[in-house]
Structure formats: structure tokens, C-alpha cells
Design an enzyme around this catalytic site. Structure first.
Site, PDB file in Angstrom:
ATOM      1  N   PHE A 188       7.072   8.722  -2.091  1.00  0.00           N
ATOM      2  CA  PHE A 188       6.869   7.316  -2.424  1.00  0.00           C
ATOM      3  C   PHE A 188       7.510   6.489  -1.323  1.00  0.00           C
ATOM      4  CE2 PHE A 188       7.194   3.220  -4.407  1.00  0.00           C
ATOM      5  CZ  PHE A 188       5.944   3.129  -5.007  1.00  0.00           C
ATOM      6  N   ASP A 230      -3.713   6.599  -2.036  1.00  0.00           N
ATOM      7  CA  ASP A 230      -2.929   7.565  -2.792  1.00  0.00           C
ATOM      8  C   ASP A 230      -3.897   8.405  -3.638  1.00  0.00           C
ATOM      9  OD1 ASP A 230      -0.539   8.659  -3.900  1.00  0.00           O
ATOM     10  OD2 ASP A 230      -0.548   7.194  -5.514  1.00  0.00           O
ATOM     11  N   ARG A 271       8.892  -5.228   0.030  1.00  0.00           N
ATOM     12  CA  ARG A 271       7.691  -5.478   0.850  1.00  0.00           C
ATOM     13  C   ARG A 271       8.044  -6.052   2.216  1.00  0.00           C
ATOM     14  NH1 ARG A 271       3.039  -4.992  -2.264  1.00  0.00           N
ATOM     15  NH2 ARG A 271       3.093  -5.773  -4.396  1.00  0.00           N
ATOM     16  N   GLU A 282      -6.527  -1.568   3.968  1.00  0.00           N
ATOM     17  CA  GLU A 282      -5.642  -1.199   2.853  1.00  0.00           C
ATOM     18  C   GLU A 282      -4.308  -0.711   3.411  1.00  0.00           C
ATOM     19  OE1 GLU A 282      -4.485  -1.377   0.084  1.00  0.00           O
ATOM     20  OE2 GLU A 282      -5.431  -0.043  -1.375  1.00  0.00           O
ATOM     21  N   ASP A 283      -3.261  -0.808   2.616  1.00  0.00           N
ATOM     22  CA  ASP A 283      -1.950  -0.336   3.070  1.00  0.00           C
ATOM     23  C   ASP A 283      -1.812   1.181   2.944  1.00  0.00           C
ATOM     24  OD1 ASP A 283      -1.889  -0.388   0.281  1.00  0.00           O
ATOM     25  OD2 ASP A 283      -0.192  -1.753   0.136  1.00  0.00           O
ATOM     26  N   LYS A 300      -2.119   9.492   1.752  1.00  0.00           N
ATOM     27  CA  LYS A 300      -1.445  10.631   1.110  1.00  0.00           C
ATOM     28  C   LYS A 300      -2.516  11.556   0.540  1.00  0.00           C
ATOM     29  CE  LYS A 300       1.551   8.152  -1.563  1.00  0.00           C
ATOM     30  NZ  LYS A 300       2.760   7.862  -2.406  1.00  0.00           N
ATOM     31  N   GLY A 337      -0.146  -5.662  -0.847  1.00  0.00           N
ATOM     32  CA  GLY A 337       0.577  -4.784   0.080  1.00  0.00           C
ATOM     33  C   GLY A 337       0.136  -4.838   1.526  1.00  0.00           C
ATOM     34  N   ASP A 380       5.618  -1.817  -1.901  1.00  0.00           N
ATOM     35  CA  ASP A 380       6.684  -2.200  -2.815  1.00  0.00           C
ATOM     36  C   ASP A 380       7.021  -1.131  -3.836  1.00  0.00           C
ATOM     37  OD1 ASP A 380       4.156  -2.601  -4.269  1.00  0.00           O
ATOM     38  OD2 ASP A 380       5.445  -3.461  -5.818  1.00  0.00           O
TER      39      ASP A 380
HETATM   40  P1  IMP Z   1      -4.475   4.564  -5.360  1.00  0.00           P
HETATM   41  O1  IMP Z   1      -5.423   3.775  -6.208  1.00  0.00           O
HETATM   42  O2  IMP Z   1      -3.746   5.593  -6.183  1.00  0.00           O
HETATM   43  O3  IMP Z   1      -5.099   5.174  -4.132  1.00  0.00           O
HETATM   44  O4  IMP Z   1      -3.319   3.617  -4.914  1.00  0.00           O
HETATM   45  C1  IMP Z   1      -3.456   2.629  -4.042  1.00  0.00           C
HETATM   46  C2  IMP Z   1      -2.367   1.600  -4.232  1.00  0.00           C
HETATM   47  O5  IMP Z   1      -1.210   2.134  -4.881  1.00  0.00           O
HETATM   48  C3  IMP Z   1      -1.880   1.134  -2.901  1.00  0.00           C
HETATM   49  O6  IMP Z   1      -2.633   0.052  -2.442  1.00  0.00           O
HETATM   50  C4  IMP Z   1      -0.441   0.762  -3.186  1.00  0.00           C
HETATM   51  O7  IMP Z   1      -0.385  -0.565  -3.659  1.00  0.00           O
HETATM   52  C5  IMP Z   1      -0.023   1.684  -4.289  1.00  0.00           C
HETATM   53  N1  IMP Z   1       0.739   2.844  -3.771  1.00  0.00           N
HETATM   54  C6  IMP Z   1       0.322   4.116  -3.665  1.00  0.00           C
HETATM   55  N2  IMP Z   1       1.267   4.898  -3.138  1.00  0.00           N
HETATM   56  C7  IMP Z   1       2.321   4.086  -2.879  1.00  0.00           C
HETATM   57  C8  IMP Z   1       3.624   4.317  -2.290  1.00  0.00           C
HETATM   58  O8  IMP Z   1       4.015   5.415  -1.878  1.00  0.00           O
HETATM   59  N3  IMP Z   1       4.410   3.218  -2.194  1.00  0.00           N
HETATM   60  C9  IMP Z   1       4.034   1.968  -2.611  1.00  0.00           C
HETATM   61  N4  IMP Z   1       2.839   1.721  -3.151  1.00  0.00           N
HETATM   62  C10 IMP Z   1       1.980   2.773  -3.281  1.00  0.00           C
HETATM   63 MG    MG Z   2      -1.891  -1.984  -2.411  1.00  0.00          MG
END
Ligand code: IMP
Ligand code: MG
Length: 177
Positions: A153, A104, A166, A100-101, A132, A45, A160
């Protein structure tokens, strides 16, 4: 699942992203002056953000990538984080910066951070385009954030939904309803 671009509502335009990423790059240029950092992109991402951010950093740096996966599909995290492709450079004794993108639940960065700290970098910081905070399940220090957003989201600019969107040049909210 039916996917359609008509379900995507612009949140950050190309121009807004350009300006914000330039600001982040200027900040990082100041903070890492003289430090020759290893800048680590988390694929997939991060690719557009990474390209724009590193080009906005007026510094000598090493660039490397790590590929991790935390989603089985859809919009909810499985909580499982897999390392698919590891770094091709040592970070021992180096200033390391993870790019990082979006953060979450925090599970991905929590795991990546632990793994990289074991390799004894001189410092380890994190920059994420989006955050977030209301979704966090584990605490993780995010040192630089482009935008903090509500629990939506989002897709585009690298992000993606099941591999799609993307390549959109902006960030939009995906509304499944
Ligand atoms: P985490 O491990 O839950 O913090 O998630 C991190 C990864 O989840 C990010 O690098 C994204 O690839 C994906 N992700 C989390 N939220 C979103 C979203 O709103 N849209 C798309 N990808 C997301
Ligand atoms: Mg990612």
C-alpha cells in the site's frame, strides 16, 4: 487508526518520479503527434502526476477530469465504483487518454473504460503512474505504466490513506505494523 509519517518508507524519490514522468511525456508526445487528444484525469489521486505529465507532453490537447471513488476507507477496495463528477467535454470521435495514479484491482478503470467506450471515442488509452498487477481482479489494458510495483500500500504524490499523505512529494510504502 494511528497514522504517522515514520511508517512511510520511500519507494520512488522526487527525482526518480521527475525523470520517469518526463520519459512518459516524451513517449506520449510521439504517439499522439497531430492527434489533439482529450486527456482525462481521474481525481483525486492523479493531480500531481497529471500536472507533471501533461506539462511533459508537447502537444495540443484538451484537458478534463472525472472523479470516481472506489474506497470506503482503509487500504482495501470495496469493489464498488461511484462516478462522483463526470466529464465536462464530449469525447465522441476524439482520441481519449485516461490518466490514473495507480491500477490495483482494476475495478475502477474497468468501469470507467466501459462508460467512456460507450461514448464512441476514436481511441481510448490508459496511462497510469503505478501498477500493482498481482492485485488484479478484472483485466484492463494499461497502455503506459510509470512503474510496476509489488503488493504494497503506497502513499504520497497524490495517493492517500483515508485522505492523508496526498501532498508528499515522493511515493512511499505505508507500513501499518
Ligand atoms: P482499483 O479499482 O482497485 O484498481 O483501484 C484504483 C484506485 O484505488 C486508485 O485510483 C487509488 O485511488 C486506490 N488505490 C489502489 N491502491 C492504492 C495504494 O496502494 N495506495 C493508495 N491508493 C490506492
Ligand atoms: Mg485514484
Amino acid at each position: 487508526m494511528v497514522m504517522s509519517r515514520s511508517r512511510i518508507y520511500p519507494l520512488f524519490t522526487e527525482e526518480q518520479l521527475r525523470v520517469r514522468i518526463k520519459e512518459l511525456g516524451e513517449q506520449l508526445t510521439k504517439d499522439y503527434a497531430g492527434h489533439n487528444p482529450v486527456v482525462i484525469g481521474l481525481l483525486n489521486g492523479v493531480f500531481p502526476f497529471f500536472a507533471d505529465l501533461t506539462r511533459a507532453m508537447d502537444l495540443d490537447m484538451d484537458i478534463t477530469f472525472m472523479r470516481v471513488s472506489s474506497y470506503g476507507g482503509g487500504t482495501d477496495s470495496t469493489g464498488e465504483v461511484k462516478i462522483i463528477h463526470d466529464l465536462d467535454k464530449s469525447i465522441r470521435g476524439r482520441h481519449a487518454l485516461i490518466v490514473e495514479d495507480i491500477v490495483d484491482t482494476g475495478l475502477t478503470l474497468h468501469k470507467v473504460r466501459k462508460l467512456l467506450l460507450d461514448r464512441e471515442p476514436l481511441s481510448l488509452k490508459i496511462v497510469s503512474l503505478l501498477d500493482k498487477p498481482s492485485r488484479r481482479r478484472v483485466e484492463v489494458p494499461v497502455d503506459y505504466i510509470g512503474y510496476s510495483i509489488e503488493d504494497h500500500f503506497v502513499v504520497g504524490f497524490g495517493l492517500d490513506l483515508d485522505g492523508k499523505y496526498r501532498n508528499l512529494p515522493y511515493v512511499g510504502i505505508y507500513n501499518p505494523a
